[in-house]
Motif scaffolding. Structure first.
Motif, PDB file in Angstrom:
ATOM      1  N   LEU A   1       0.806  -1.219   0.000  1.00 53.29           N
ATOM      2  CA  LEU A   1       0.000   0.000   0.000  1.00 53.29           C
ATOM      3  C   LEU A   1       0.835   1.263   0.000  1.00 53.29           C
ATOM      4  O   LEU A   1       0.340   2.330  -0.381  1.00 53.29           O
ATOM      5  N   GLU A   2       2.072   1.161   0.425  1.00 57.07           N
ATOM      6  CA  GLU A   2       2.926   2.334   0.581  1.00 57.07           C
ATOM      7  C   GLU A   2       4.348   1.960   0.215  1.00 57.07           C
ATOM      8  O   GLU A   2       4.727   0.794   0.249  1.00 57.07           O
ATOM      9  N   ALA A   3       5.141   2.966  -0.163  1.00 56.71           N
ATOM     10  CA  ALA A   3       6.558   2.723  -0.440  1.00 56.71           C
ATOM     11  C   ALA A   3       7.193   2.133   0.810  1.00 56.71           C
ATOM     12  O   ALA A   3       7.071   2.721   1.899  1.00 56.71           O
ATOM     13  N   PRO A   4       7.845   0.969   0.698  1.00 54.65           N
ATOM     14  CA  PRO A   4       8.361   0.280   1.901  1.00 54.65           C
ATOM     15  C   PRO A   4       9.221   1.158   2.799  1.00 54.65           C
ATOM     16  O   PRO A   4       9.113   1.082   4.028  1.00 54.65           O
ATOM     17  N   LEU A   5      10.057   2.012   2.188  1.00 52.45           N
ATOM     18  CA  LEU A   5      10.943   2.852   2.989  1.00 52.45           C
ATOM     19  C   LEU A   5      10.149   3.838   3.852  1.00 52.45           C
ATOM     20  O   LEU A   5      10.535   4.136   4.992  1.00 52.45           O
ATOM     21  N   LYS A   6       9.035   4.329   3.323  1.00 55.38           N
ATOM     22  CA  LYS A   6       8.238   5.321   4.052  1.00 55.38           C
ATOM     23  C   LYS A   6       7.553   4.728   5.277  1.00 55.38           C
ATOM     24  O   LYS A   6       7.165   5.471   6.193  1.00 55.38           O
ATOM     25  N   ILE A   7       7.412   3.413   5.307  1.00 55.96           N
ATOM     26  CA  ILE A   7       6.762   2.781   6.460  1.00 55.96           C
ATOM     27  C   ILE A   7       7.544   3.052   7.727  1.00 55.96           C
ATOM     28  O   ILE A   7       6.977   3.142   8.827  1.00 55.96           O
ATOM     29  N   TYR A   8       8.883   3.218   7.599  1.00 53.15           N
ATOM     30  CA  TYR A   8       9.697   3.563   8.768  1.00 53.15           C
ATOM     31  C   TYR A   8       9.207   4.866   9.401  1.00 53.15           C
ATOM     32  O   TYR A   8       9.199   5.004  10.629  1.00 53.15           O
ATOM     33  N   CYS A   9       8.807   5.827   8.569  1.00 50.54           N
ATOM     34  CA  CYS A   9       8.344   7.110   9.104  1.00 50.54           C
ATOM     35  C   CYS A   9       7.061   6.946   9.896  1.00 50.54           C
ATOM     36  O   CYS A   9       6.879   7.563  10.959  1.00 50.54           O
ATOM     37  N   TYR A  10       6.147   6.125   9.392  1.00 51.38           N
ATOM     38  CA  TYR A  10       4.900   5.880  10.114  1.00 51.38           C
ATOM     39  C   TYR A  10       5.169   5.136  11.422  1.00 51.38           C
ATOM     40  O   TYR A  10       4.547   5.425  12.457  1.00 51.38           O
ATOM     41  N   LEU A  11       6.093   4.184  11.367  1.00 52.52           N
ATOM     42  CA  LEU A  11       6.420   3.412  12.571  1.00 52.52           C
ATOM     43  C   LEU A  11       7.075   4.271  13.642  1.00 52.52           C
ATOM     44  O   LEU A  11       7.016   3.945  14.831  1.00 52.52           O
TER      45      LEU A  11
END
Length: 401
Positions: free
Chosen positions: A167-177
């Motif tokens: 659903l999202e660029a994998p790298l950006k998931i770090y920002c949400y986490l």
């Protein structure tokens, strides 16, 4: 009556503190333990074709940094406060995730992982804080619960994060986490700051208290060997199961998670049975069962009996963890931050060494061979438990009063 009301109020606040710390530890470890599985996808585009082998190095990079840093942060906790150190650990994770999630170059991503490792360490920080809030008679069971939250995140994080990968660029998931440890840090500021004085409850039933004839250095060595035994088979479990004619990946995932599920189930049972055995007995049974299960998996030719071998492995892991937690909670020390820092560091170094050893030995032999290393390591740890006096020359200078 007033005494009873005070006791109830204290018990309520005490339970609230434990639950809060466990939830905060879970949401932190959810991120830390969930994302490494997706590193190949996260780093897609950062590495050239001939650099794919570096993914393995990035996999262990935060672990190496945590192993180096946790003893130092333990001293920090003893000097400046264990709650402050726990807040620091959550903020360190958040900072590392933000840098990793906004990285455009491989060196920026590396800095994010390094900060995550050096400035994190929520497991040791949580244990150190809880040790300042609970009495010795409850510390061992509390340590079992922090391990419970880590195992629970290990089971749930890969599944949940896997749903978001598309659903999202994998790298950006770090920002949400990064939001998770930030929220945890804010919540922790509401927890008690001062260490609590604990008096035995005169109305409680008499139980067997945790006693240990093992020195702290012996406990560290056992923890290292035990952690090595459990981790060394992880990296190549998928091809190992495929060599046993098990091709269904969901079934392989079930086999992989089965020992962790057993730990969750056993720890949730009535804990009274744990008090009927000493820490040494628990470690003896646990390490023996772990060694046997590893030997059975090493000699396996088909996957039909694997469910039983993995159940056995889970029981061995659970008993050993409970025994180690009883042993370390029985130690007398005023430097609990340093103690838990080194305790966690031992398992981190074991994971690093296990990863490298697994890679080397699989190249030379087969995917079964890591289980042979697992069996040998478990039996070496069992030897220390059975014959602790042979290691009596080990000094606990860090805990000398």
């Amino acid at each position: 009556m007033a005494s009873l009301e005070t006791s109830v109020t204290y018990s309520s606040r005490f339970n609230k503190t434990i639950i809060t710390v466990l939830i905060c530890h879970f949401i932190a470890s959810f991120s830390v333990l969930g994302m490494p599985l997706f590193l190949p996808k996260v780093m897609n585009g950062m590495l050239a074709e001939n650099q794919q082998m570096l993914i393995g190095w990035f996999y262990v990079l935060p672990t190496v940094c945590t192993a180096l840093a946790t003893p130092w942060w333990g001293r920090f906790a003893d000097k400046y406060g264990k709650r402050l150190s726990l807040i620091r650990a959550q903020l360190g994770l958040a900072l590392g995730f933000i840098i990793a999630g906004t990285a455009s170059e491989i060196w920026q991503f590396s800095i994010g992982l390094i900060i995550q490792g050096f400035c994190g360490g929520t497991f040791a920080a949580s244990n150190a804080y809880l040790s300042s809030q609970v009495g010795k008679n409850k510390l061992a069971s509390t340590l079992n619960l922090t391990q419970f939250s880590a195992r629970l995140s290990l089971l749930t994080a890969p599944v949940i994060l896997g749903l978001f990968m598309g659903l999202e660029a994998p790298l950006k998931i770090y920002c949400y986490l990064a939001l998770l440890p930030l929220i945890a840090a804010v919540v922790i500021t509401r927890l008690p700051k001062k260490e609590q004085a604990h008096k035995p409850n005169k109305n409680s039933k008499t139980i067997v208290t945790a006693t240990s004839s093992l020195s702290f250095n012996q406990i560290l060595l056992i923890k290292f060997l035990f952690s090595f035994s459990t981790v060394v088979s992880f990296p190549y479990f998928l091809p190992y199961m495929q060599s046993l004619q098990v091709s269904n990946e969901s079934l392989i995932g079930f086999y992989f998670s089965l020992p962790h599920l057993i730990y969750l189930i056993v720890v949730m049972l009535n804990p009274n049975w744990q008090t009927r055995m000493s820490a040494q007995q628990l470690c003896r049974y646990g390490l023996a069962i772990l060694g046997i299960s590893a030997g059975l998996q090493f000699q396996a030719e088909v996957g039909s009996w694997m469910v039983f071998w993995r159940l056995l492995m889970g029981l061995g892991i659970c008993l050993t963890f409970i025994g180690l937690h009883q042993s370390v909670s029985a130690l007398k020390t005023s430097a609990s931050g340093l103690m838990f820092g080194r305790f966690d560091s031992a398992s981190k170094w074991a994971g690093v060494v296990a990863g490298f050893c697994a890679g080397i030995i699989v190249q030379q032999f087969t995917h079964h061979t890591p289980f042979l290393l697992s069996m040998i390591s478990a039996l070496l740890a069992l030897t220390i438990v059975l014959f602790p006096r042979f290691q009596s020359q080990l000094k606990d200078t860090e805990h000398a009063e």
